[in-house]
Every structure is written in C-alpha cells, then in structure tokens.
Design a protein around this motif. Structure first.
Motif, PDB file in Angstrom:
ATOM      1  N   THR A   1      48.175  53.444  41.059  1.00  0.00           N
ATOM      2  CA  THR A   1      46.840  52.869  40.864  1.00  0.00           C
ATOM      3  C   THR A   1      46.742  51.505  41.541  1.00  0.00           C
ATOM      4  O   THR A   1      45.797  51.225  42.290  1.00  0.00           O
ATOM      5  CB  THR A   1      46.549  52.738  39.350  1.00  0.00           C
TER       6      THR A   1
ATOM      7  N   ARG B   1      41.756  58.828  41.286  1.00  0.00           N
ATOM      8  CA  ARG B   1      41.785  59.843  40.263  1.00  0.00           C
ATOM      9  C   ARG B   1      43.246  60.085  39.913  1.00  0.00           C
ATOM     10  O   ARG B   1      43.965  60.786  40.641  1.00  0.00           O
ATOM     11  CB  ARG B   1      41.126  61.114  40.780  1.00  0.00           C
TER      12      ARG B   1
ATOM     13  N   ASN C   1      45.805  53.553  33.380  1.00  0.00           N
ATOM     14  CA  ASN C   1      44.965  53.401  34.567  1.00  0.00           C
ATOM     15  C   ASN C   1      43.680  52.640  34.257  1.00  0.00           C
ATOM     16  O   ASN C   1      43.221  51.837  35.076  1.00  0.00           O
ATOM     17  CB  ASN C   1      44.632  54.775  35.167  1.00  0.00           C
ATOM     18  N   ILE C   2      43.108  52.905  33.096  1.00  0.00           N
ATOM     19  CA  ILE C   2      41.895  52.180  32.712  1.00  0.00           C
ATOM     20  C   ILE C   2      42.198  50.677  32.629  1.00  0.00           C
ATOM     21  O   ILE C   2      41.434  49.839  33.142  1.00  0.00           O
ATOM     22  CB  ILE C   2      41.339  52.719  31.375  1.00  0.00           C
TER      23      ILE C   2
ATOM     24  N   LYS D   1      45.995  62.670  34.076  1.00  0.00           N
ATOM     25  CA  LYS D   1      45.390  62.407  32.763  1.00  0.00           C
ATOM     26  C   LYS D   1      46.401  61.807  31.797  1.00  0.00           C
ATOM     27  O   LYS D   1      46.032  61.113  30.839  1.00  0.00           O
ATOM     28  CB  LYS D   1      44.770  63.688  32.184  1.00  0.00           C
TER      29      LYS D   1
ATOM     30  N   LEU E   1      37.622  54.095  39.192  1.00  0.00           N
ATOM     31  CA  LEU E   1      38.571  55.041  38.609  1.00  0.00           C
ATOM     32  C   LEU E   1      37.797  56.166  37.942  1.00  0.00           C
ATOM     33  O   LEU E   1      36.886  55.910  37.150  1.00  0.00           O
ATOM     34  CB  LEU E   1      39.428  54.307  37.565  1.00  0.00           C
TER      35      LEU E   1
ATOM     36  N   ARG F   1      45.980  58.015  31.583  1.00  0.00           N
ATOM     37  CA  ARG F   1      44.578  57.598  31.516  1.00  0.00           C
ATOM     38  C   ARG F   1      44.426  56.173  30.968  1.00  0.00           C
ATOM     39  O   ARG F   1      43.763  55.339  31.575  1.00  0.00           O
ATOM     40  CB  ARG F   1      43.799  58.592  30.642  1.00  0.00           C
ATOM     41  N   GLU F   2      45.055  55.880  29.847  1.00  0.00           N
ATOM     42  CA  GLU F   2      44.895  54.555  29.226  1.00  0.00           C
ATOM     43  C   GLU F   2      45.463  53.458  30.133  1.00  0.00           C
ATOM     44  O   GLU F   2      44.847  52.408  30.317  1.00  0.00           O
ATOM     45  CB  GLU F   2      45.589  54.511  27.855  1.00  0.00           C
TER      46      GLU F   2
ATOM     47  N   ASP G   1      38.029  58.320  35.177  1.00  0.00           N
ATOM     48  CA  ASP G   1      38.931  58.420  34.025  1.00  0.00           C
ATOM     49  C   ASP G   1      38.637  59.625  33.129  1.00  0.00           C
ATOM     50  O   ASP G   1      39.336  59.856  32.155  1.00  0.00           O
ATOM     51  CB  ASP G   1      38.945  57.117  33.213  1.00  0.00           C
ATOM     52  N   ASN G   2      37.618  60.393  33.488  1.00  0.00           N
ATOM     53  CA  ASN G   2      37.311  61.613  32.759  1.00  0.00           C
ATOM     54  C   ASN G   2      38.227  62.726  33.269  1.00  0.00           C
ATOM     55  O   ASN G   2      38.247  63.006  34.468  1.00  0.00           O
ATOM     56  CB  ASN G   2      35.837  61.967  33.010  1.00  0.00           C
TER      57      ASN G   2
ATOM     58  N   ASP H   1      49.733  55.933  26.146  1.00  0.00           N
ATOM     59  CA  ASP H   1      49.981  57.106  26.997  1.00  0.00           C
ATOM     60  C   ASP H   1      51.331  57.734  26.682  1.00  0.00           C
ATOM     61  O   ASP H   1      51.458  58.959  26.592  1.00  0.00           O
ATOM     62  CB  ASP H   1      49.943  56.706  28.485  1.00  0.00           C
TER      63      ASP H   1
END
Lengths: 420, 420
Positions: A131, A148, A157-158, A151, A180, A154-155, A182-183, A54
């Motif tokens: 998160t 949510r 949070n995943i 962005k 989550l 994103r990585e 993640d889109n 990220d």
C-alpha cells in the motif's frame, strides 16, 4: 451508492487528481513523500492497532501462520516501511526529461517529453507494505493511484491510506491522488479492470489466478508478471566446482519468490556429477522431481527423487522443490525453455564461449544470465532503486520495472504557424 | 480442421517462425525484403487479377465507390507498394542494439539488448496495401506476423501473401513467418485475440468498433489507436492573419484521416474574427457544427451552421465537418480537451509564451502542437521512416509508431559464477 456510480466517481476523482500531480516538480514531490513518512510516524500506533485487528480476524478465520506472517506489521516492519520512503526520495525523478529532439525540414521543432501515465490501478494481495510502496512510487512519478489490497489487510490499508491522504491534504494536493477500494466486493475488481476512460495501466501483484483474471477481464492495458518458471542449464563445459554454489543459490536463497530456480537442465555429459550436486541440495532441504534418466542416476547413488511430468515442468514451485531434466545438447535445453518458461529468468553455466553466445541469443526471456544465479532479477539488484513489479510480457516494460515504467511520453511540436 | 485446432497450429507456427527470424542480421533481412519486391513484381498480373475479383464482388454486393476505391489496386498503386519496400530497406534496423549497460557491485555486467517482440497479430480493414506494408515492417524487425485483412480484399490478400511467402521460402526461411487468416469467419478474430501463448501484440488498424472489440476481447496486449478527436485552440493572442492557414490546413488538407481537426476552440475575444474564418472554411466545403454563442455570431454574418451538442463534440468527423466552440479562457479550452479528446493530437495557436507553456504542459495527448497543424502526427512527418499505427494509449508506444515499437528488450547478465 451502487457499484457503477461508485466506480465512475472513483475514476473521475483519480483522473482529476492525476492532472494536479502531472506538473509538480521534484522538490514538491519529495516534500510530499517526506510528509507521508511523517504522517505514518504520527499514526504509528493506530496503524499497528488496525493491523492487530486484521491479524486477529485472520487467526479467527483459521488462516495459516505463513499467511499471517505476510500480513503482520510490527514496530520493526512499520519502521522499515517508513524508512524505505527515504530511498524513493533519493531516486532521480524521470518526469519532465525531453529527448529525441530534432528539427524537421519544415522548421518544426519536435521532441518527446517524459510525463506520468496518469492513473495507475494496482491490485494486490494481503501485504500492507505494498500500500505504501506503490503509493509512494506512483506519487514520485506524478501519477494518481487506485489501490485494491487483499481483504485480509483491510483495516491496515485503511489506516495506511488515511495517513497518506492526510499528507496529500497538508501539501495542498487532492486527497484522491491515492484512493483505496476498501469494499471487499469482487465486482469492484471487475469494474476497476474496465475503467478504461480513467485508468491508464493495471498492475496485478499476485499469483497466476489474479494475473489471468486481469488478462481476461481488463479493457485497460495490464502489466502481467511475477510468475517465474525459471531454468538453469548446466552445460557440458561448465565448471562443476563453481557451478554447485550458483545452482544452490538460485534454488535455496529464497525459494518462495518468482526468480527462484524451478528446473535444472543438465547436459548428459554431466550426469555423473548429478548425485554429488543432489546431495548438497538435499542437505539444504531440496526435494527433487526428476526425469527418468536422471532418476536412474540418482537411484544408483541412493538419492530419493520423484518422477517429473509434463505438468511438473510447467510448475512454478515457490518452495524447496527442484525439477531436473537431462538434455542431450544445448538446443534441447533451449527448446525445453521455450516450451515451459514463463519468460522470466533463465541461466546457463558454461566456460564455452560459443555455448554462452548461442544461449544468450536464442533464449528470449526477460532476463538471461551467463554464469549467474536467476535470483538477480530484481529492481534493487539491477540498480533501478525501486521495483514496481517484474514484467514477463514484452510491451512497455520487461523484467524489473523501475520508476520509468510508471511514465510515458508525449510528442511536442513547436512550429511557426506551420502547415502540412 | 476445427477453429481451435486451426488457431493452435497458426500460433505454434508463428512462434516457431519468429525464433527463426529473431537473430537474423540486417543484411539478411534486407535481402529478404528485396526478394519480396521481386516476387510481387513477378506476380504483378496475378495480383491485379485477384484484386479485380475483389472489386467485382464488391460492386456486385453494392459497396459504395469510396470503399471500392480503398480496396482497388491498379498498376500505379501496386508499383507504389513495391517501391515502398525500398524505403523500409533503407531504414536502420533497431534490433541487436545493447544499451543501459552497467557493471554491478557484485561484478556482474548487465545490459539491455533490443530484440523483436516475437509474433505480432494485425487486424485491418479492406486495404490490400496494409498486407505488404505490415509484413515488411514486421520482417524488418525480425517478427513473425499473423494478418487478418478485411474480407472484401480476400483474393488480393491471398495473392499478396503468397508472393511474400515465396520470398521467405526462397531465402530459406519458414513461410509461416507471414500467415494470413483468409477465412472470413469472425470467430477467428475472437480466437486470435486470445492466443496469448503465441502472440505478443495485437495491432488493430480500423475504426472504433474494431478497437473496442480488441480492447474487450483480447487477452494479448493491444495497441489502441488511430481514433483522433483533435482540437485546435485559437488563443486571444493568436495572430489571426497567420492562424487561418493553419486551421484550414488542419481541417481540409485530408479530412478523412485521424489527425484531421475535429473541433476549433476559439477564445471569446476572437469571436469577431470567426465569420471571416468561417467564410474561408465554407469556400473549401467545410460544414460548421457550432455552439450557441458562435452560432449567434455566424448568424449575424449570414453564415449557416448546425447546433453542436455534447455528442457532436465527442465525434471524430472524418469528413469536412468542423465543431466550433467559444471558450472564455485557456483553461476552459484545456478542460474541454481533457473531456472530449481521444488523446491523439491537439494544438494551440498563440503568440503568448505563457499561454503556450501552459497549454503544452497541461494538455496530455500523444501529440501537442504550438502554432502548427494537427496534421503532422504521422510517422513519415516525424521522420520515423515508417508508421505501424498511431497509438493513443500510453503504454509501450505513443503517437506515431515506427520500427522501434515492434521491438522489446531483454536483460542480459554476465557473471563469473555469481551468487546473490
């Protein structure tokens, strides 16, 4: 899968999972939180690696260093996030309490029982710590949560959500207690805001734009908050020897947050003291945006300032800028606050009891202080043990929201085949 | 004046008036309510004459008799409306209470004080009694109110609001504490729903269409409610000798209201008893809309019924119709409720403690009853003394809303020039 089908599945899974959490006791929930800590520890290196991606992407896209610092996880920060889980474990669980119990004339026993809200949707910016923090607070109160995040994280949070979901699975609970999105498609935010069949509350944690988006688009109740245009009124009977520290604290101690001071309202009798205060503020790097009368005073003492405007008094600075306005009396101060305040935090400095009482009665923001800094509006400072958000609306929860704000109650009536 | 300018003026006047009410003590507020009763009494004949115009217009436009009965005021009804004010006068005033007070480590005293919400917007149908009822409850709790009643009662509402405003003026309070939107233009409803700078809460009192409109258009927090798809589960261990009275009470005692029973879920072991129950229900004029299995049983006993569908189980009947469904066990009943309920009121009839506990834990509607009729979900029955609405959402207030639901709190922090 198309957007609508995805959202439907997301909502259904969250609602179903919420029911699985609703009647867990505190020992089971604390064991789950402990397991989340363990899973985050086990995934420590993977999470830092994901965050590294990220950060690299953020750098490549030209994000500023302040923003990158917000999304950065390092060993210390991740350790801190894991350690904070222990704090939540130590908090009392509000769920299950029965209160307002009574016996009705018809013989029915009636009470209210505190229960989880069900499903909470949280929309937030590029802060990976949120998160974990929100997932843990939601689970502690028996709620499923849909996250949510920004962005840019994103990585991270995943990786964080995967660890949390592993903990759920290993405790025999549905992984979808924490989901989550993640889109990065913005349509998913709009869709989430309308999932009223499944989601009970939306908490937007972010700036004015996100708050307005949620207020305008959501069909689900939204907790607005976190926007603080905060005022401090220096009364004619304030002790200026002691007042300076409080004003400086309110403005300088952490200027980028919502409870930092935005506008100083100064009684005209104290105008002579303004240059001395202004000098101390400027030594701390504070820039002054002042009304005409106060500028004249500052000019006379050779202190620089900019001209205030209607717009500047309606600005949340989030920086080392301070609005200054001279008022002729306490009622002008109150009128100014009622007009410009976002309803977050306001303070009066005075040694006069009548002025203090009048201000505390008439100012109707979430937090009103007498002889104290606005910086205290915070779940930790208030002893709530946690902070979900700071609400500036008047329904459900106001000011710092602790665990109880993630709960509701149901009425239970126990009769003996009782008819009306 | 154009719509936007009108709405802005309306909102500003309401907010200003709300501040004038916020710090009134209970004696002043009760004196105001008493004065409202007097003014309504003085205008008694004018109000009935205005209502006569509404009734005549309704007849001329071909409105049905049920609707005309709803909007009709006669001497008895108006006397009842005036008498109900005394009931509100007798209620305790929640405003001003301080609670959760504590001493923080830094020496600051912190507490929460109960305060009015500020401005409440209420949108309702052609029921002139609501005009007085809501105004009185709002004023008792120190709130300004904006009323938007059904256009069929326009003349009645104008006469009622005028009397209320005369009472405000004669007590030296701003008339705009109570404002009526008497222009039937629908754009004013949409506009009111977005007056978030001035209005703190919207309460829609009306059917599904109005509720959805508010949920979708409002940027102000809305209290959804008053839609009840209510279930009663007859467990295999229910005492059928006593159960029939409760089921009949829940369905028949007042079928047109939200807490009336909509669907009977009957354990398969009790299927043999269904014809006897059905006969009693049919004697009261109840029409049955039944699942396949229960229809077979009813057919065998020569009792008429219609076929239920997914849609019928999702219907709030508001009439002498009852859905019937056979379930194989308690969990099927709970699953049906979770799927079809509007979250209002559900009941279980059983003598089995495990079944009772399971149902009360797992069903998460605003009111859950053991061995009692769903008809009890009501502010008066619950001893709240008044009912603003019945909330079916989970934030702020749930189930019958009493005076406290028209309040919020502010945090008060008292320091000694305390810094963070």
């Amino acid at each position: 899968m198309d957007t609508q089908a995805y959202l439907l599945q997301l909502g259904q899974a969250a609602k179903r999972s919420g029911f699985a959490l609703a009647n867990l006791g505190v020992i089971a929930k604390n064991r789950l939180l402990g397991r989340i800590g363990t899973e985050l520890q086990l995934a420590f290196d993977d999470i830092l690696a994901a965050n590294g991606k990220d950060v690299a992407a953020a750098r490549a896209s030209g994000l500023g260093e302040a923003m990158i610092d917000r999304l950065l996880l390092n060993e210390d920060r991740l350790k801190g996030i894991i350690a904070d889980i222990d704090n939540v474990i130590s908090l009392a669980d509000p769920i299950g309490e029965e209160f307002d119990s009574r016996l009705l004339d018809n013989g029915m026993r009636l009470c209210r029982r505190r229960v989880p809200l069900g499903v909470i949707g949280v929309i937030y910016e590029a802060r990976p710590n949120v998160t974990v923090e929100i997932a843990v607070l939601a689970l502690k109160t028996g709620n499923a949560v849909i996250l949510r995040g920004g962005k840019e994280t994103r990585e991270s949070n995943i990786a964080l959500a995967a660890a949390i979901r592993r903990a759920l699975a290993s405790e025999g609970l549905p992984e979808d207690c924490v989901q989550l999105i993640d889109n990065p498609d913005r349509a998913l935010v709009s869709g989430l805001l309308k999932l009223d069949k499944f989601v009970d509350m939306i908490v937007p944690r972010g700036g004015q734009g996100l708050q307005r988006l949620c207020a305008e688009q959501a069909t689900i109740p939204v907790i607005l908050g976190g926007i603080g245009i905060c005022h401090l009124y220096l009364d004619k009977d304030a002790d200026t020897n002691r007042a300076a520290d409080v004003i400086i604290n309110a403005k300088v101690q952490r200027p980028t947050v919502c409870n930092a001071l935005d506008t100083l309202l100064i009684h005209q009798d104290k105008l002579g003291w303004l240059p001395k205060l202004a000098q101390s503020l400027q030594e701390k790097g504070v820039k002054l945006v002042a009304c005409e009368q106060s500028r004249k005073q500052l000019d006379g003492a050779g202190i620089a300032s900019e001209a205030a405007s209607d717009e500047s008094f309606g600005t949340e600075w989030l920086s080392l800028t301070l609005g200054v306005k001279v008022v002729s009396d306490i009622d002008e101060a109150i009128a100014h606050i009622r007009h410009y305040s976002s309803g977050h935090s306001e303070a009066i400095l005075t040694d006069n009891l009548a002025a203090a009482t009048h201000f505390m009665n008439e100012v109707n923001s979430a937090a009103v202080y007498l002889n104290a800094s606005t910086r205290f509006t915070d779940g930790g400072q208030f002893g709530l043990g946690a902070e979900v958000a700071v609400s500036t609306q008047k329904l459900h929860a106001r000011g710092p929201m602790g665990l109880e704000a993630l709960t509701t109650y149901k009425w239970l009536g126990i009769g003996d085949y009782t008819c009306r």
